[in-house]
Design an enzyme around this catalytic site. Structure first.
Site, mmCIF file in Angstrom:
data_model
loop_
_atom_site.group_PDB
_atom_site.id
_atom_site.type_symbol
_atom_site.label_atom_id
_atom_site.label_comp_id
_atom_site.label_asym_id
_atom_site.label_seq_id
_atom_site.Cartn_x
_atom_site.Cartn_y
_atom_site.Cartn_z
ATOM 1 C CD GLU A 72 -0.524 -1.528 3.065
ATOM 2 O OE1 GLU A 72 -0.234 -2.480 2.305
ATOM 3 O OE2 GLU A 72 -0.868 -1.675 4.256
ATOM 4 C CG ASN A 73 4.947 0.936 1.069
ATOM 5 O OD1 ASN A 73 4.367 -0.114 0.874
ATOM 6 N ND2 ASN A 73 6.260 1.007 1.209
#
Lengths: 235, 223, 235, 223
Positions: A72-73
């Site tokens: 998700e980064n």
């Protein structure tokens, strides 16, 4: 967006798992649970593995699975953890562990990454949990302890975003209380979002009709039903 | 207007006012504008609201800014970490405010500020503690929570390279919050590893166009 | 975002224009109007020039102005129209005319481009108009004719997005009716969005106090006041 | 799941159903998926809603699809052009519906569909004909209009290159609506000039990651 084939494929896989495993063997260790989850991930699926135990699933995906891991980064097609000498401080997973890049990777910023999650583009995410309710409510971010400092990260976004949410957890807490419960007592992460729960003692599908054990390990469904307050569907 | 290329991080953070909302990029150390934060500590602005994914680690960077008592409020997704003892102590003793925001809502609220969106309906967190007291609406049978933009007076971001006009490129997962924060603050200050000639970045690969960037400083350790 | 210096700088420029031009000379042609607008655009400004006459402004910017042109179909630092041999079908302006790229250009998709506009990041946009009201309402997308096919493009986004909106138009329509009016009779593009109006006969600032002629060309303010229904501020 | 690399545009558009909402990329001819539109004409789906910036030019492409009576409704920002006679005639004779949307709202509504946003408050068009009947809200003294997502069953987009996983890059202003449309449709079909080996696109410069792309076909004229 990709066709809606996850459901069909993974259900088929789970059924074969279930046939092989109902009432058989012994409780699973975390690596066995991870292997089971990996086996249920269809070829070519786009998958986010939550921080902690779910990360182990990657080790059990076949080399030719074509599964694309999202972090998700801001990355798709994340590779394994970086070994000594491969560490790049600009390249980590959501747990801030240095990782690697596979061919066909893509980077994007945080708003685009979470749009991808929230918009329903991930086929599967695998999360840990404190509790899952019979309706598929998930509690995995907060113990509810009065002195706990709240910290949610991306848990709520993952819980409500992916097409399928798989949970990996032990079925019972250290104090012996079940973590599959009629109602979560911990603060919720998402409502009605969990599709399947992999535990050391059984795999459960959460369906509109109720919770169904599709595989058990070292116990029978009857024994489980006795220890759980959530009613289990039979047949 | 035209970007200012600063000789030193102290020049880059000059003029940040007490009471400012400061957006701070980075996810862990990736993309963290360490030299700008250190310069902000020297600069002295206080009563700050800091918007960042985390609330400081160890005793340096954001944690040091917090330890100096310069931050009134933190808006973040994940303050609690194994080495967030500075924040933990301030929070438990009631000396700092905390707004916990799901990570995607944090990113999207910052984007909304930059994109001129007044508010948006978001499904994340519906029915949870973090949506308590917020307006909700059913749309096509699903519950959405009304979320408002988060705008900064200042953004401090880390990028990989800038050209002399202020176009920015990032590297790998160090991109994270930088591009959205760059759209959402009145004054955007970027720390980069290298300033290159205008025309040497691929126009297809520029992530933050120059229009968003006010000041750029090259990292001292690389200058 | 860039500092809020447009206002101060361009007001200063306009004042000097006004001092030089009030009551002087003859009505302006479209190239003279474009030159006047160009002179009021501060160095280094980020500017969108609307389709049609506003495009001419680019020809009057000094080579070293540092002005960066935005085109809403996804580009910053757009160069001049493409000459024979330079035409690239993948590179056009919002009017679909082939253009060129300057060093330091950047490309982005439509949602990002309009986020840039709507988010107030452009210093100035220059638009044509059917009518502008004394409150700065803009009408430039629709004649209101019952059989007209409505088509708005990016006009409404530009009207409400840029920090300053400049309009370029003739002061009177072909039928002699003024286009600077107390109330627009054509359908609106945006409310209270116009900051300055460049016409063949005068330049007007639209202020919270009212409309002020800062320069006139071949007419006096008194003559204009007689021909317009919008009251003009004096002094 | 895994992208399908199609040998021909006809294979790429197979299965598009009557009544579908079809997002069509391009701004003018830049980024217009001409071969996919021609294939859709051959394919035969009717009663379509087409979402695109324009409503067809001349007698080919979208205009030809319209001329065949296959489009029930057009959602676009700018239907009226010097050579939009096919649309003009259908519209004036009441044989096609039109929803005119400001260009930025069109892009943002498509983005919202792809990003899981239920609705958003947008200042564009407030107080104009195009906001009539829409819900509004004052936020910080400004009027915003509530806008809802536009989702497609199918997106047809033109890109520059794809790798064999389906990652896409665009070229110059031909990028336009492609990236947002790719996020907002159930089935995303891309026409590209070249399909290259996986690993040969710069991961920093990929604009549409493979997750969004279902089918890719290389332009016949270049194959």
């Amino acid at each position: 967006m990709n066709a809606n084939t996850v459901n069909a494929t993974s259900t088929a896989n789970a059924t074969s798992t279930a046939n092989a495993a109902i009432g058989a063997g012994a409780p699973l260790g975390k690596h066995e649970m991870a292997a089971l989850v990996a086996r249920d991930i269809p070829r070519g699926a786009f998958v986010n593995l939550g921080i902690g135990q779910p990360t182990l699933v990657a080790d059990h995906l076949p080399a030719d699975s074509g599964v694309v891991l999202h972090t998700e980064n801001g990355m798709l097609n994340m590779g394994p953890a970086a070994k000594e000498g491969e560490i790049d401080p600009d390249l980590t997973n959501a747990g801030k562990v240095p990782v690697t890049e596979l061919p066909g990777a893509a980077y994007f910023h945080h708003a685009d990454s979470f749009a991808m999650m929230r918009g329903g583009h991930l086929d599967i995410c695998v999360l840990g949990a404190f509790q899952v309710s019979g309706r598929g409510d998930l509690a995995n971010w907060h113990t509810g302890a009065p002195d706990a400092i709240p910290a949610v990260g991306g848990a709520m976004d993952l819980a409500i975003g992916a097409k399928k949410v798989f949970v990996m957890m032990t079925l019972f807490a250290k104090d012996g209380s079940p973590k599959l419960v009629p109602e979560c007592t911990y603060p919720l992460t998402g409502l009605g979002c969990v599709d399947r729960v992999y535990t050391d003692l059984a795999v459960f599908d959460v369906t509109p009709e109720g919770v169904k054990a599709t595989a058990t390990f070292g116990v029978t469904v009857e024994e489980l039903a006795e220890r759980l307050e959530v009613p289990l569907l039979t047949a | 207007m035209t970007v200012r290329l600063c000789a030193h991080a102290d020049e880059a953070v000059a003029g940040i006012e007490d009471g400012s909302t400061v957006l701070v990029g980075g996810f862990g150390m990736a993309g963290m504008p360490v030299e700008l934060i250190d310069a902000l500590i020297r600069q002295g602005a206080k009563d700050l609201t800091v918007v960042s994914n985390n609330a400081g680690n160890g005793d340096t960077g954001l944690a040091a800014l917090l330890a100096e008592g310069r931050v009134r409020k933190v808006i973040c997704s994940f303050p609690r970490q194994t080495d967030s003892w500075v924040f933990d102590e301030l929070y438990r003793s009631g000396r700092i405010e905390l707004e916990v925001v799901p990570q995607g809502n944090l990113a999207e609220r910052i984007r909304a500020a930059g994109a001129g969106i007044g508010a948006f309906y978001c499904p994340t967190g519906a029915g949870t503690l973090l949506a308590e007291g917020k307006e909700t609406r059913e749309i096509d049978g699903r519950t959405y929570v009304l979320e408002y933009p988060i705008k900064g007076d200042v953004a401090l971001i880390g990028a990989h390279r800038a050209d002399r006009m202020g176009n920015l490129v990032y590297r790998r997962t160090a991109r994270n919050f930088g591009p959205v924060m760059a759209t959402a603050a009145t004054t955007v200050i970027a720390q980069v590893r290298e300033i290159v000639e205008t025309g040497s970045l691929d126009p297809e690969a520029v992530v933050t166009p120059s229009i968003y960037v006010d000041r750029v400083v090259q990292e001292a350790q690389r200058a």
